[in-house]
Design an enzyme around this catalytic site. Structure first.
Site, mmCIF file in Angstrom:
data_model
loop_
_atom_site.group_PDB
_atom_site.id
_atom_site.type_symbol
_atom_site.label_atom_id
_atom_site.label_comp_id
_atom_site.label_asym_id
_atom_site.label_seq_id
_atom_site.Cartn_x
_atom_site.Cartn_y
_atom_site.Cartn_z
ATOM 1 N N PHE A 173 -49.796 9.107 5.131
ATOM 2 C CA PHE A 173 -50.036 10.350 5.837
ATOM 3 C C PHE A 173 -48.545 11.310 5.907
ATOM 4 O O PHE A 173 -47.644 10.642 6.530
ATOM 5 C CB PHE A 173 -50.635 10.204 7.091
ATOM 6 N N ASP A 174 -48.750 12.401 5.811
ATOM 7 C CA ASP A 174 -47.765 13.575 6.313
ATOM 8 C C ASP A 174 -48.229 13.416 7.821
ATOM 9 O O ASP A 174 -49.088 13.225 7.972
ATOM 10 C CB ASP A 174 -47.950 14.756 5.383
ATOM 11 N N LEU A 175 -47.185 14.205 8.663
ATOM 12 C CA LEU A 175 -47.844 14.476 10.025
ATOM 13 C C LEU A 175 -48.090 15.802 10.606
ATOM 14 O O LEU A 175 -49.229 16.140 10.818
ATOM 15 C CB LEU A 175 -46.526 13.775 10.949
#
Length: 218
Positions: A9-11
């Site tokens: 995941f990106d945040l």
């Protein structure tokens, strides 16, 4: 059995709405240093690494000036600013569902490592992620997100066919492409990709529940 046992995941803009906290600390940094921003401090600057964004906002790449702004930003954001970060509705349930299904979750973000960990703990998410990678996790600093994803895959011995990257910006999709990973764009964040920006092979999810269904499909 889900197709991708490893979910990366990106945040910012993907799992969390960090814009109000980040923008407040950018404004605070310019106010504290007495430097006038060269452009409006708004949602459009969210996403790139800190120094890159400060260069954009300052209209300068002078190392001493950027260093002053960076220290002022960190002092603001890492003390109290990050606490204004909010989870997007449904994301906590998404992470619990994926982890409960036995999937291995990781973070690969342009955000600095220290506030990333502060935010994950603040939201009660620290236990969901097996790995948290940021550009400043290593010395020398990793050059970009594509290199960070490559390092994560190599370090954790993750086969490309077993992983997928989830993000909200075209940079995220391009970084996934560079590593031969499928990409899912979430469209609830401030970096939401429109139809014209989507590339062949990229998928999209409009709500966390839809993303969960996609990731848990056989």
């Amino acid at each position: 059995m889900p197709r991708y046992p490893h979910i990366l995941f990106d945040l910012d803009g993907t799992l969390i709405d960090s814009a109000p906290a980040i923008l407040a600390s950018f404004r605070d940094a310019f106010a504290q240093t007495g430097i006038a921003p060269a452009r409006t401090i708004d949602d459009s600057v969210i996403g790139p690494p800190l120094n890159e964004t400060l260069q954009l906002l300052a209209g300068s790449d002078d190392p001493a000036l950027i260093a002053r702004l960076a220290e002022a930003f960190k002092a603001s954001y890492d003390s109290e600013g990050y606490k204004a970060t909010a989870a997007y509705p449904g994301v906590g349930e998404l992470l619990a569902t994926l982890a409960g299904a036995g999937l291995t979750l990781s973070i690969a973000t342009n955000k600095r490592l220290h506030p990333t960990r502060l935010i994950l703990d603040h939201l009660g998410w620290g236990g969901y992620f097996a790995q948290v990678y940021a550009l400043d996790l290593f010395t020398p600093r990793l050059p970009n997100k594509a290199a960070m994803i490559a390092r994560l895959l190599a370090d954790q011995d993750i086969a490309r066919e077993d992983a997928v990257y989830i993000g909200d910006r075209s940079e995220d999709g391009e970084s996934a492409d560079a590593n031969g990973l499928p990409f899912v764009a979430v469209t609830w964040g401030y970096g939401s990709l429109n139809a014209d920006e989507m590339r062949p092979g990229w998928q999209a999810a409009a709500q966390p529940a839809a993303l969960a269904a996609l990731l848990l499909a056989d």
